[in-house]
Design a protein around this motif. Sequence first.
Motif, PDB file in Angstrom:
ATOM      1  N   GLU A   1      15.189 -46.770 -23.178  1.00 52.59           N
ATOM      2  CA  GLU A   1      15.166 -47.431 -21.919  1.00 52.59           C
ATOM      3  C   GLU A   1      16.469 -47.432 -21.251  1.00 52.59           C
ATOM      4  OE1 GLU A   1      13.654 -49.441 -18.913  1.00 52.59           O
ATOM      5  OE2 GLU A   1      12.469 -48.746 -20.421  1.00 52.59           O
ATOM      6  N   LEU A   2      17.780 -47.629 -22.088  1.00 55.18           N
ATOM      7  CA  LEU A   2      18.872 -47.498 -21.417  1.00 55.18           C
ATOM      8  C   LEU A   2      19.354 -46.414 -20.980  1.00 55.18           C
ATOM      9  CD1 LEU A   2      20.810 -50.005 -23.972  1.00 55.18           C
ATOM     10  CD2 LEU A   2      20.064 -50.338 -21.659  1.00 55.18           C
TER      11      LEU A   2
ATOM     12  N   TRP B   1      21.013 -54.308 -27.244  1.00 60.88           N
ATOM     13  CA  TRP B   1      22.407 -53.503 -27.063  1.00 60.88           C
ATOM     14  C   TRP B   1      23.587 -54.735 -27.239  1.00 60.88           C
ATOM     15  CZ3 TRP B   1      24.714 -50.650 -22.160  1.00 60.88           C
ATOM     16  CH2 TRP B   1      25.741 -49.808 -22.318  1.00 60.88           C
TER      17      TRP B   1
ATOM     18  N   ALA C   1      11.130 -54.546 -20.271  1.00 60.69           N
ATOM     19  CA  ALA C   1      11.775 -53.560 -21.239  1.00 60.69           C
ATOM     20  C   ALA C   1      13.325 -53.606 -21.112  1.00 60.69           C
ATOM     21  CB  ALA C   1      10.912 -52.245 -21.084  1.00 60.69           C
ATOM     22  N   ARG C   2      13.743 -53.476 -19.702  1.00 57.21           N
ATOM     23  CA  ARG C   2      15.179 -53.041 -19.634  1.00 57.21           C
ATOM     24  C   ARG C   2      15.992 -54.478 -20.122  1.00 57.21           C
ATOM     25  NH1 ARG C   2      18.095 -52.195 -14.002  1.00 57.21           N
ATOM     26  NH2 ARG C   2      19.735 -51.313 -14.619  1.00 57.21           N
TER      27      ARG C   2
ATOM     28  N   LYS D   1      12.201 -50.475 -32.536  1.00 54.75           N
ATOM     29  CA  LYS D   1      12.313 -51.350 -31.348  1.00 54.75           C
ATOM     30  C   LYS D   1      13.929 -50.821 -30.874  1.00 54.75           C
ATOM     31  CE  LYS D   1       9.975 -55.055 -33.078  1.00 54.75           C
ATOM     32  NZ  LYS D   1       9.697 -56.678 -34.020  1.00 54.75           N
ATOM     33  N   SER D   2      14.832 -50.643 -31.804  1.00 52.42           N
ATOM     34  CA  SER D   2      16.170 -50.065 -31.220  1.00 52.42           C
ATOM     35  C   SER D   2      16.032 -48.660 -30.712  1.00 52.42           C
ATOM     36  CB  SER D   2      16.964 -50.072 -32.550  1.00 52.42           C
ATOM     37  OG  SER D   2      17.396 -51.542 -32.803  1.00 52.42           O
TER      38      SER D   2
ATOM     39  N   ARG E   1      24.414 -54.782 -17.960  1.00 48.63           N
ATOM     40  CA  ARG E   1      25.090 -53.574 -18.288  1.00 48.63           C
ATOM     41  C   ARG E   1      26.389 -53.018 -18.171  1.00 48.63           C
ATOM     42  NH1 ARG E   1      21.764 -48.641 -18.902  1.00 48.63           N
ATOM     43  NH2 ARG E   1      23.298 -46.897 -19.211  1.00 48.63           N
TER      44      ARG E   1
ATOM     45  N   ALA F   1      14.686 -49.228 -27.035  1.00 46.19           N
ATOM     46  CA  ALA F   1      15.620 -49.769 -26.378  1.00 46.19           C
ATOM     47  C   ALA F   1      16.855 -48.723 -25.817  1.00 46.19           C
ATOM     48  CB  ALA F   1      16.461 -50.928 -27.258  1.00 46.19           C
ATOM     49  N   ILE F   2      17.215 -48.101 -26.868  1.00 51.93           N
ATOM     50  CA  ILE F   2      18.189 -46.869 -26.447  1.00 51.93           C
ATOM     51  C   ILE F   2      17.438 -45.915 -25.377  1.00 51.93           C
ATOM     52  CG2 ILE F   2      19.569 -44.890 -27.023  1.00 51.93           C
ATOM     53  CD1 ILE F   2      19.834 -46.430 -29.957  1.00 51.93           C
TER      54      ILE F   2
ATOM     55  N   SER G   1      15.075 -56.457 -22.461  1.00 53.99           N
ATOM     56  CA  SER G   1      14.801 -56.250 -23.719  1.00 53.99           C
ATOM     57  C   SER G   1      15.802 -55.489 -24.540  1.00 53.99           C
ATOM     58  CB  SER G   1      13.420 -55.913 -24.178  1.00 53.99           C
ATOM     59  OG  SER G   1      13.239 -55.877 -25.715  1.00 53.99           O
ATOM     60  N   ALA G   2      16.132 -54.231 -23.921  1.00 55.48           N
ATOM     61  CA  ALA G   2      17.029 -53.198 -24.330  1.00 55.48           C
ATOM     62  C   ALA G   2      18.420 -53.789 -24.081  1.00 55.48           C
ATOM     63  CB  ALA G   2      16.791 -51.790 -23.470  1.00 55.48           C
TER      64      ALA G   2
END
Length: 188
Positions: free
Chosen positions: A132-133, A58, A50-51, A125-126, A19, A129-130, A53-54
């Motif tokens: 999750e972030l 990104w 999940a993190r 999916k995106s 990150r 992901a967002i 993957s996100a």
Amino acid sequence: QQAVAVDPANDAARADYLRLLIEQGRTQPALLAQARHAFEPVAGKVMFDARLSALGLWLAACEQAPQAPSEAELSAAIAANKRDFDARYTLAQSRFAAGRFTDALDELLEIIMRDKAWNDQAARKSFVAILELMTKPAPKPAAAAIPSSSAKVYASPNAVVASMIIAKDACSGGVTRSSFGTNSSVIA
């Protein structure tokens, strides 16, 4: 970076490191290559975390952003055709790469509302992901909240009797209300 070097299997430390690299890579593109290198060992774990993957999505958005058309060109294409999902998705990915998460979510939601199965659910999916972030990681338990192993919990005799009556009635299918107290005391 040191935490990952000491314990390469520590996915939480690797995620924090990734990150940081991705955030700084928006202004220092050389760091994106370093982020890709740091991501490779955990790329196979994205189905289970999940993190990670996100972060992988990104990172991919950041790597593709320099080749994307300008935001004005993409907005013009979308204005001409609201169902131009390729332009809308590219715009969302550009905004995702720039850290403009809410703006990216708006574009992705437009795609999802019109055709959620588009492009193998790439927009969904995106979107996930967002989210999750944007979600803060769960806090680590405080040391004071965890009772020491030497602490002993004693239940009052009334609580023990009440739990036995409730357990007996649960086995027989009946429901009983107990008037016994459930006081307990902790002795360290």
